[in-house]
Write an enzyme that holds these catalytic residues in place. Structure first.
Site, PDB file in Angstrom:
ATOM      1  N   GLY A  69     -17.746-122.989  -0.156  1.00  0.00           N
ATOM      2  CA  GLY A  69     -16.663-122.977   0.816  1.00  0.00           C
ATOM      3  C   GLY A  69     -15.653-124.052   0.492  1.00  0.00           C
ATOM      4  O   GLY A  69     -15.998-125.079  -0.094  1.00  0.00           O
ATOM      5  N   VAL A  70     -14.401-123.808   0.839  1.00  0.00           N
ATOM      6  CA  VAL A  70     -13.345-124.791   0.600  1.00  0.00           C
ATOM      7  C   VAL A  70     -12.521-124.899   1.867  1.00  0.00           C
ATOM      8  O   VAL A  70     -12.257-123.897   2.521  1.00  0.00           O
ATOM      9  CB  VAL A  70     -12.410-124.339  -0.553  1.00  0.00           C
ATOM     10  CG1 VAL A  70     -11.423-125.438  -0.896  1.00  0.00           C
ATOM     11  CG2 VAL A  70     -13.212-123.912  -1.752  1.00  0.00           C
ATOM     12  N   GLY A 124      -9.741-127.759   4.372  1.00  0.00           N
ATOM     13  CA  GLY A 124      -8.903-128.946   4.420  1.00  0.00           C
ATOM     14  C   GLY A 124      -9.724-130.215   4.352  1.00  0.00           C
ATOM     15  O   GLY A 124      -9.286-131.236   3.801  1.00  0.00           O
ATOM     16  N   PHE A 125     -10.887-130.161   4.850  1.00  0.00           N
ATOM     17  CA  PHE A 125     -11.746-131.331   4.885  1.00  0.00           C
ATOM     18  C   PHE A 125     -12.326-131.643   3.513  1.00  0.00           C
ATOM     19  O   PHE A 125     -12.582-132.788   3.177  1.00  0.00           O
ATOM     20  CB  PHE A 125     -12.885-131.067   5.878  1.00  0.00           C
ATOM     21  CG  PHE A 125     -13.892-132.160   5.961  1.00  0.00           C
ATOM     22  CD1 PHE A 125     -13.655-133.267   6.755  1.00  0.00           C
ATOM     23  CD2 PHE A 125     -15.084-132.093   5.252  1.00  0.00           C
ATOM     24  CE1 PHE A 125     -14.585-134.288   6.834  1.00  0.00           C
ATOM     25  CE2 PHE A 125     -16.011-133.102   5.333  1.00  0.00           C
ATOM     26  CZ  PHE A 125     -15.769-134.212   6.122  1.00  0.00           C
ATOM     27  N   ASN A 128     -14.844-129.738   0.088  1.00  0.00           N
ATOM     28  CA  ASN A 128     -15.635-128.600  -0.363  1.00  0.00           C
ATOM     29  C   ASN A 128     -17.019-128.578   0.267  1.00  0.00           C
ATOM     30  O   ASN A 128     -17.549-129.614   0.658  1.00  0.00           O
ATOM     31  CB  ASN A 128     -15.837-128.664  -1.881  1.00  0.00           C
ATOM     32  CG  ASN A 128     -14.540-128.358  -2.603  1.00  0.00           C
ATOM     33  OD1 ASN A 128     -13.589-127.849  -2.002  1.00  0.00           O
ATOM     34  ND2 ASN A 128     -14.497-128.680  -3.885  1.00  0.00           N
ATOM     35  N   VAL A 129     -17.573-127.403   0.291  1.00  0.00           N
ATOM     36  CA  VAL A 129     -18.965-127.255   0.709  1.00  0.00           C
ATOM     37  C   VAL A 129     -19.751-126.693  -0.464  1.00  0.00           C
ATOM     38  O   VAL A 129     -19.350-125.702  -1.074  1.00  0.00           O
ATOM     39  CB  VAL A 129     -19.110-126.320   1.916  1.00  0.00           C
ATOM     40  CG1 VAL A 129     -20.563-126.220   2.321  1.00  0.00           C
ATOM     41  CG2 VAL A 129     -18.277-126.818   3.067  1.00  0.00           C
ATOM     42  N   ASP A 148     -15.515-122.649  20.133  1.00  0.00           N
ATOM     43  CA  ASP A 148     -15.138-121.743  19.052  1.00  0.00           C
ATOM     44  C   ASP A 148     -16.263-120.743  18.796  1.00  0.00           C
ATOM     45  O   ASP A 148     -16.739-120.574  17.677  1.00  0.00           O
ATOM     46  CB  ASP A 148     -14.796-122.533  17.788  1.00  0.00           C
ATOM     47  CG  ASP A 148     -13.918-121.722  16.832  1.00  0.00           C
ATOM     48  OD1 ASP A 148     -13.430-120.647  17.245  1.00  0.00           O
ATOM     49  OD2 ASP A 148     -13.733-122.155  15.679  1.00  0.00           O
TER      50      ASP A 148
END
Ligand SMILES: *[C@@H]1O[C@H](CO)[C@@H](O)[C@H](O)[C@H]1NC(C)=O
Ligand SMILES: *[C@@H]1O[C@H](CO)[C@@H](O)[C@H](O)[C@H]1NC(C)=O
Ligand SMILES: *[C@@H]1O[C@H](CO)[C@@H](O)[C@H](O)[C@H]1NC(C)=O
Length: 843
Positions: free
Chosen positions: A502-503, A505-506, A508-509, A619
């Protein structure tokens, strides 16, 4: 784990180690040694007085007969040595100083004598002139009968009906006040699950069994209310299935509102757990067997206290009574917020539900993973009077007879018939078949990890510059274990681009594999991002407070060299949404869907009610419900979550969330409540039912917004037309109706009209039961499905003819205008093919 535990106990529990209600001084305390010329003191130091002629209690006009046998030294109590015999009506009269619950204990021992054969006597005992305690009773050995009755009059009479040649007799009598808290008026019924039974304060009870599970018997001198507790040895079958555990009684604490009067600490300080607990293979129940007369209802009181776990949220188990599910997935940690905290649960059992032998069972959830254990600390079984106010026989004190089975029985049988031959209520635990291997390749990790949405400034410390990360991390907040940067570097193959799942703003995962083979999701923050620090901290603050089986948990973190790395448990099967549509994954059955929804609802329910302050997820959507390798659902992504302070109903805040799921009331008022999550969850339920996105712009205008469209269809009775075609013929219509009803309630316009997550959970469990019970074979529900809606209306729908002009009151601009700072608005377009989630999902 120890740190987390400490945190919980200090900040969130309301336990009291030294309750003030420890001792109870009964306002009425009549203790009578019948037939004894003088008073008698028992080993528990209570003194029973004589009922000699001068005693004010006995009213009797027959011949005075007193029996005494001082030779028998094997009797359990000295009061059995004397008796009073009545060959005519006799009444003991007591003045009641305070109405309410009273123990009535009667002692009988048929003392051998030349004149009467007391073993063949047959007599009645009536309390308060209308309650039958004993009918045609022939005492056999020394025995004590114990009753609990709510005395509402100033005088309390105990009538014995003796006759010339078949006299009545009694050796001892107690009439003693009991605390009001002992019985609560409304309790849960055994069947159907969730049924409430009121009116307990109008009932009288007779003790059948009172058992201290896993420990030795407890004498009246050691009980707060002079009760006697049996050891469970003779009821446990087979004994090899269980092993006993115990702790020091002074470690046991009580919840606020709880009390040792319910059961003393020594009951909770011992328990039976599964014989081979905590092994993966263990899957059996620990069973206790009792004998009960099937013509009465019973109140079963189960006592629990988690004295086996090392830390919170380790122990979940099912409790069965009479072969039926009584408590599904009992989660003591969430209820008591601590270990070694006493908890009890009452279950009302209708006569029709009384089996022979009558079983009380505890067993593990039927889940393939996790430690398996189950415990029980104590059980009490009390007979409840029948409809003619009798605890012995079908004839009332007024001669009225309960015709056949009591009214309660008829009602229960009726209900059972309505439900058909539906025995197995126990199928609530999640059960999954093995999936094809390639599943894990096709699934995806998504939004839960990122982006970590910006937390509100209000939630953060006022000065961001003063927030030194090191200070933050070193606080004892239960951040999981510390992982070194080197360790994580290795786990992710030196941050290999191929490990990125995953990518955002914070940052990468990465999918990482730790030394011990554990798969983890590693979120590595970008140290340059100042915003990132805030997001990082929101998520950390939330996750550090939360531990629950249905919440994705934090495994550890790393803050070496100004890195911001969070490590989570890896959710093998990714977001629930991927299993509903858009990914071509194998279709999941209705039952599986229900089980996933139930898991997610449990997680949300815990967020709303389980912690010291309510937490609003903000959310809730199908991409934030993740599935582990066993398809257990867990709520994820707490980046937007908000604490609601104690006693506050809502927080005022900028509107955030995801388009298609947003609560319209939250939109209008800018006030966030837990009911906003309930709304979003309602949308998720519809997604599950219809297998389509919350927003699908490719559809005709009136169908774009799922919540609006589905509710229109429901109102017109056409919901079955938009149900996932894969489910058609496979849903029990009753189950679907229950489910749709729950969704509709969640989507109520006003928050106050929406159910709590607890109610939603209940409805979903009910829907699951309805599905289970209807499934008798594999032919499905084709014939019943969709009955009531003609084919004409169906085709009208297929043509896309608008039923009601489409109204979408939630354009993006509304949200933007509502905020001072448009950049704060985080409305995420679910449908967009170029949306960030879509990007994440296709690496
Ligand atoms: C006893 O019964 C009366 C009448 O049903 C009820 O009003 C009262 O609350 C009961 N007392 C207790 C202690 O439950
Ligand atoms: C435990 O007991 C319940 C009720 O009697 C039964 O339905 C269930 O299958 C049992 N579980 C196991 C693992 O034997
Ligand atoms: C027990 O007796 C009381 C008083 O007559 C009555 O109100 C109550 O319904 C009875 N309980 C049951 C379960 O029938």
């Amino acid at each position: 784990m120890a740190i987390i535990l400490l945190f919980f106990i200090i900040t969130t529990t309301t336990v009291s180690a030294a309750p003030t209600t420890d001792s109870f001084k009964p306002p009425d305390n009549y203790l009578i040694d019948c037939g004894s010329p003088s008073k008698t003191t028992l080993p528990d130091r209570r003194t029973f007085i004589s009922d000699s002629a001068s005693s004010p209690y006995l009213q009797y006009n027959g011949r005075e007969i007193m029996l005494s046998d001082q030779s028998d030294n094997n009797l359990p109590l000295p009061i059995y040595k004397t008796a009073r015999v009545f060959n005519a009506e006799a009444t003991y009269k007591f003045l009641v100083s305070k109405p309410g619950w009273h123990w009535v204990r009667l002692y009988f021992n048929p003392i051998e004598n030349k004149e009467f054969n007391l073993k063949e006597s047959k007599f009645n005992v009536i309390a308060a002139d209308n309650l039958v305690l004993l009918h045609d009773y022939s005492p056999t050995g020394p025995e004590m009968k114990e009753y609990l009755t709510n005395v509402t009059t100033r005088n309390f009479n105990l009538g014995f009906s003796g006759e010339k040649d078949a006299p009545a007799f009694v050796n001892g009598i107690e009439v003693v006040s009991a605390p009001d808290m002992l019985i609560t008026d409304g309790v849960d019924g055994l069947f159907p699950v969730g049924k409430k039974v009121d009116g307990m304060v109008k009932n009288s009870f007779q003790k059948m069994y009172r058992v201290n599970v896993g420990g030795s018997s407890i004498g009246s001198g050691s009980d707060t209310l002079g009760r006697i507790w049996d050891s469970d040895q003779k009821y446990l079958k087979p004994q090899s299935a269980a092993k006993n555990v115990s702790i020091a009684p002074n470690i046991v604490t009580y919840l606020e509102g709880g009390s040792p009067l319910i059961a003393p600490p020594n009951v909770y300080a011992s328990a039976m757990e599964m014989g081979s607990s905590n092994t993966i293979a263990a899957n059996f129940n620990v069973t206790w067997q009792f004998e009960l007369d099937k013509s009465y209802p019973y109140l079963v009181r189960l006592h629990f206290c988690d004295i086996v776990s090392k830390s919170m949220n380790e122990l979940y188990f099912n409790v069965y009574v009479g072969g039926k599910m009584a408590i599904s997935a009992l989660d003591l940690s969430t209820i008591t917020n601590g270990l070694s905290v006493a908890y009890y649960k009452d279950v009302f059992v209708e006569p029709a539900m009384v089996s022979s032998p009558f079983l009380v069972q505890v067993g593990p959830l039927n889940e393939p993973m996790g430690t398996k254990n189950a415990i029980l600390n104590g059980v009490e079984i009390m007979r409840v009077n029948n409809s003619v106010n009798s605890l012995d026989g079908l004839v009332g004190a007024d001669g009225r007879s309960a015709s056949g089975p009591s009214r309660g029985t008829v009602a229960a049988v009726g209900f059972a018939m309505m439900f058909g031959a539906f025995a197995g209520l126990g199928a609530m635990a999640v059960k999954w078949q093995k999936r094809p291997q390639d599943w894990q390749k096709t699934n995806s990790i998504s939004s839960w990890l990122l982006p970590l949405h910006a937390g509100d400034a209000s939630f953060m410390s006022s000065s961001k510059t003063s927030m030194k990360k090191s200070a933050f991390y070193s606080s004892t907040m239960g951040l999981g274990r510390y992982l070194s940067f080197a360790e994580l570097q290795e786990a992710t193959k030196n941050w290999d681009a191929k490990s990125v799942i995953g990518v955002g703003g914070f940052g990468n995962v990465y999918l990482g594999v730790l030394d011990d083979g554990t798969k983890v999701a590693v979120k590595r923050g970008n140290p340059q991002s100042e915003q990132g620090i805030h997001e990082f901290q929101t998520e950390l603050q939330m996750l550090s407070k939360l531990r629950h089986r249905h919440l994705v948990s934090l495994i550890g973190y790393c803050d070496e060299n100004s890195e911001m790395i969070l490590v989570y448990e890896y959710m093998e099967h990714g977001p629930m949404r991927d299993h509903l549509y858009g990914k071509g994954l194998p279709v999941i059955s209705w039952k599986q869907r229900l089980e996933i929804c139930i898991g997610a609802a449990r997680g949300l329910h815990y967020l709303h009610t389980g912690a010291a302050t309510a937490i609003i997820h903000r959310d809730v959507k199908s991409t934030n419900i993740l599935l582990d390798e066993n398809f257990i659902a867990k709520m994820a992504d707490f980046g937007l979550s908000k604490d609601v302070g104690m006693g506050e109903a809502h927080v005022s805040t900028a509107v955030k969330g995801s388009f298609g799921y947003l609560d319209p009331e939250y939109f209008r008022k800018q006030q966030l409540t837990d009911k906003s999550d309930v709304y979003s969850f309602g949308v998720v339920l519809l997604e599950v039912l219809c297998a389509r996105p919350a927003i699908d712009p490719a559809l005709p205008r009136e169908q774009v917004n799922l919540a609006d469209w589905a509710m229109q269809c429901k109102r017109k009775g056409l919901l079955d037309k938009i149900v996932d075609p894969n489910l058609v013929g496979k849903i029990n219509p009753e189950s679907m109706n229950k489910f749709a009803e729950a969704a509709e309630k969640c989507l109520s316009e006003y928050g106050v009209d929406r159910p709590t997550m607890g109610d939603v959970l209940w409805n979903l469990e009910y829907a699951l039961q309805l599905q289970d019970q209807g499934r008798t074979d594999e032919t499905g529900y084709g014939s019943e499905f969709g009955s009531g809606s003609g084919s004409g209306s169906g085709s009208a729908l297929a043509n896309g003819a608008p039923l009601v002009p489409a109204v979408d009151n939630r354009p993006l601009t509304t949200a933007a205008q509502a905020n001072q700072n448009p950049a704060e608005v985080q409305v995420i377009e679910e449908h967009s093919g170029t949306g960030m989630f879509a990007n994440l999902n296709s690496r």
